[in-house]
Scaffold this motif. Structure first.
Motif, PDB file in Angstrom:
ATOM      1  N   SER A 182       0.857  -1.182   0.000  1.00  0.00           N
ATOM      2  CA  SER A 182       0.000   0.000   0.000  1.00  0.00           C
ATOM      3  C   SER A 182       0.891   1.229   0.000  1.00  0.00           C
ATOM      4  N   THR A 183       0.573   2.171  -0.878  1.00  0.00           N
ATOM      5  CA  THR A 183       1.372   3.383  -0.977  1.00  0.00           C
ATOM      6  C   THR A 183       0.791   4.507  -0.143  1.00  0.00           C
ATOM      7  N   ALA A 184      -0.505   4.464   0.099  1.00  0.00           N
ATOM      8  CA  ALA A 184      -1.140   5.518   0.881  1.00  0.00           C
ATOM      9  C   ALA A 184      -0.973   5.225   2.370  1.00  0.00           C
ATOM     10  N   PRO A 185      -0.641   6.253   3.134  1.00  0.00           N
ATOM     11  CA  PRO A 185      -0.523   6.008   4.576  1.00  0.00           C
ATOM     12  C   PRO A 185      -1.888   5.715   5.175  1.00  0.00           C
ATOM     13  N   ARG A 186      -1.878   4.877   6.133  1.00  0.00           N
ATOM     14  CA  ARG A 186      -3.146   4.528   6.775  1.00  0.00           C
ATOM     15  C   ARG A 186      -3.568   5.639   7.731  1.00  0.00           C
ATOM     16  N   ALA A 187      -4.869   5.876   7.768  1.00  0.00           N
ATOM     17  CA  ALA A 187      -5.400   6.886   8.683  1.00  0.00           C
ATOM     18  C   ALA A 187      -5.365   6.318  10.093  1.00  0.00           C
ATOM     19  N   PRO A 188      -5.007   7.151  11.044  1.00  0.00           N
ATOM     20  CA  PRO A 188      -4.992   6.636  12.408  1.00  0.00           C
ATOM     21  C   PRO A 188      -6.393   6.265  12.874  1.00  0.00           C
ATOM     22  N   ALA A 189      -6.461   5.302  13.722  1.00  0.00           N
ATOM     23  CA  ALA A 189      -7.754   4.863  14.241  1.00  0.00           C
ATOM     24  C   ALA A 189      -8.346   5.965  15.103  1.00  0.00           C
ATOM     25  N   PRO A 190      -9.668   6.153  15.019  1.00  0.00           N
ATOM     26  CA  PRO A 190     -10.278   7.205  15.840  1.00  0.00           C
ATOM     27  C   PRO A 190     -10.109   6.874  17.321  1.00  0.00           C
ATOM     28  N   ALA A 191      -9.894   7.924  18.074  1.00  0.00           N
ATOM     29  CA  ALA A 191      -9.715   7.750  19.517  1.00  0.00           C
ATOM     30  C   ALA A 191     -11.043   7.328  20.132  1.00  0.00           C
ATOM     31  N   PRO A 192     -11.000   6.372  21.027  1.00  0.00           N
ATOM     32  CA  PRO A 192     -12.267   5.955  21.645  1.00  0.00           C
ATOM     33  C   PRO A 192     -12.812   7.075  22.526  1.00  0.00           C
ATOM     34  N   SER A 193     -14.136   7.265  22.430  1.00  0.00           N
ATOM     35  CA  SER A 193     -14.746   8.322  23.240  1.00  0.00           C
ATOM     36  C   SER A 193     -14.812   7.851  24.689  1.00  0.00           C
ATOM     37  N   PRO A 194     -14.595   8.777  25.596  1.00  0.00           N
ATOM     38  CA  PRO A 194     -14.634   8.366  27.005  1.00  0.00           C
ATOM     39  C   PRO A 194     -16.042   7.916  27.388  1.00  0.00           C
ATOM     40  N   ALA A 195     -16.102   6.854  28.106  1.00  0.00           N
ATOM     41  CA  ALA A 195     -17.397   6.312  28.526  1.00  0.00           C
ATOM     42  C   ALA A 195     -17.965   7.200  29.628  1.00  0.00           C
ATOM     43  N   PRO A 196     -19.275   7.429  29.591  1.00  0.00           N
ATOM     44  CA  PRO A 196     -19.869   8.247  30.666  1.00  0.00           C
ATOM     45  C   PRO A 196     -19.729   7.503  31.992  1.00  0.00           C
ATOM     46  N   PRO A 197     -19.567   8.234  33.048  1.00  0.00           N
ATOM     47  CA  PRO A 197     -19.421   7.570  34.345  1.00  0.00           C
ATOM     48  C   PRO A 197     -20.664   6.750  34.660  1.00  0.00           C
ATOM     49  N   ALA A 198     -20.422   5.605  35.174  1.00  0.00           N
ATOM     50  CA  ALA A 198     -21.539   4.724  35.508  1.00  0.00           C
ATOM     51  C   ALA A 198     -22.274   5.303  36.704  1.00  0.00           C
ATOM     52  N   SER A 199     -23.567   5.465  36.532  1.00  0.00           N
ATOM     53  CA  SER A 199     -24.351   6.007  37.647  1.00  0.00           C
ATOM     54  C   SER A 199     -24.938   4.832  38.424  1.00  0.00           C
TER      55      SER A 199
END
Length: 121
Positions: free
Chosen positions: A93-110
Motif C-alpha cells: 500500500s502506498t497511501a498512509p493509513r489513517a490513524p484509528a479514531p480515539a475511543p470516546s470516554p465512557a460516561p461515568p456509571a451512575s
C-alpha cells in the motif's frame, strides 16, 4: 509451503557444513613450526592436497549459502505461498493509513441511590 521448509532445512545444512569446512582449514600464516623450518604438515590430506580440497569445498558451500539466503529472502518478502502458486503477494500500500479514531470516554456509571438501612436503636 513445503518448498519453504525444504529450503530452510537445506540452508541450515549448508550453514553447518560451511562452518565445519572453515574450521578444518589451516590458517594462511602457518604455525610456529613452519617459521623455524619444521614445515612437515600434519594434515589428513597432505601438505597442499587438503588446502585445495577444503578451499574448493568452501567456495562451493559459500555460493550455496548465498543463493539459499537470497531465495529465502525473496520467499519471505513475497510470502511462502507465492513461490509455489505463482501468484504475487499482496501489493504494497502506498497511501498512509489513517490513524484509528480515539475511543470516546465512557460516561461515568451512575449507581442508583439506595437508602442505607437505619442503624438499630
Amino acid at each position: 509451503m513445503v518448498l519453504y521448509y525444504l529450503l530452510t532445512t537445506f540452508y541450515v545444512f549448508v550453514c553447518f557444513v560451511l562452518l565445519m569446512v572453515i574450521l578444518l582449514q589451516q590458517g594462511k600464516g602457518g604455525d610456529m613450526a613452519s617459521a623455524f623450518g619444521g614445515g612437515s604438515s600434519q594434515t589428513a590430506f597432505g601438505a597442499r592436497g587438503g588446502a585445495t580440497l577444503l578451499t574448493k569445498m568452501t567456495t562451493v558451500f559459500a555460493v550455496l549459502f548465498m543463493l539459499a539466503a537470497l531465495a529465502l529472502a525473496i520467499i519471505g518478502q513475497r510470502g511462502p505461498g507465492s513461490l509455489v502458486s505463482g501468484t504475487a503477494g499482496p501489493p504494497p500500500s502506498t497511501a498512509p493509513r489513517a490513524p484509528a479514531p480515539a475511543p470516546s470516554p465512557a460516561p461515568p456509571a451512575s449507581t442508583p441511590a439506595t437508602p442505607s438501612p437505619a442503624p438499630p436503636k
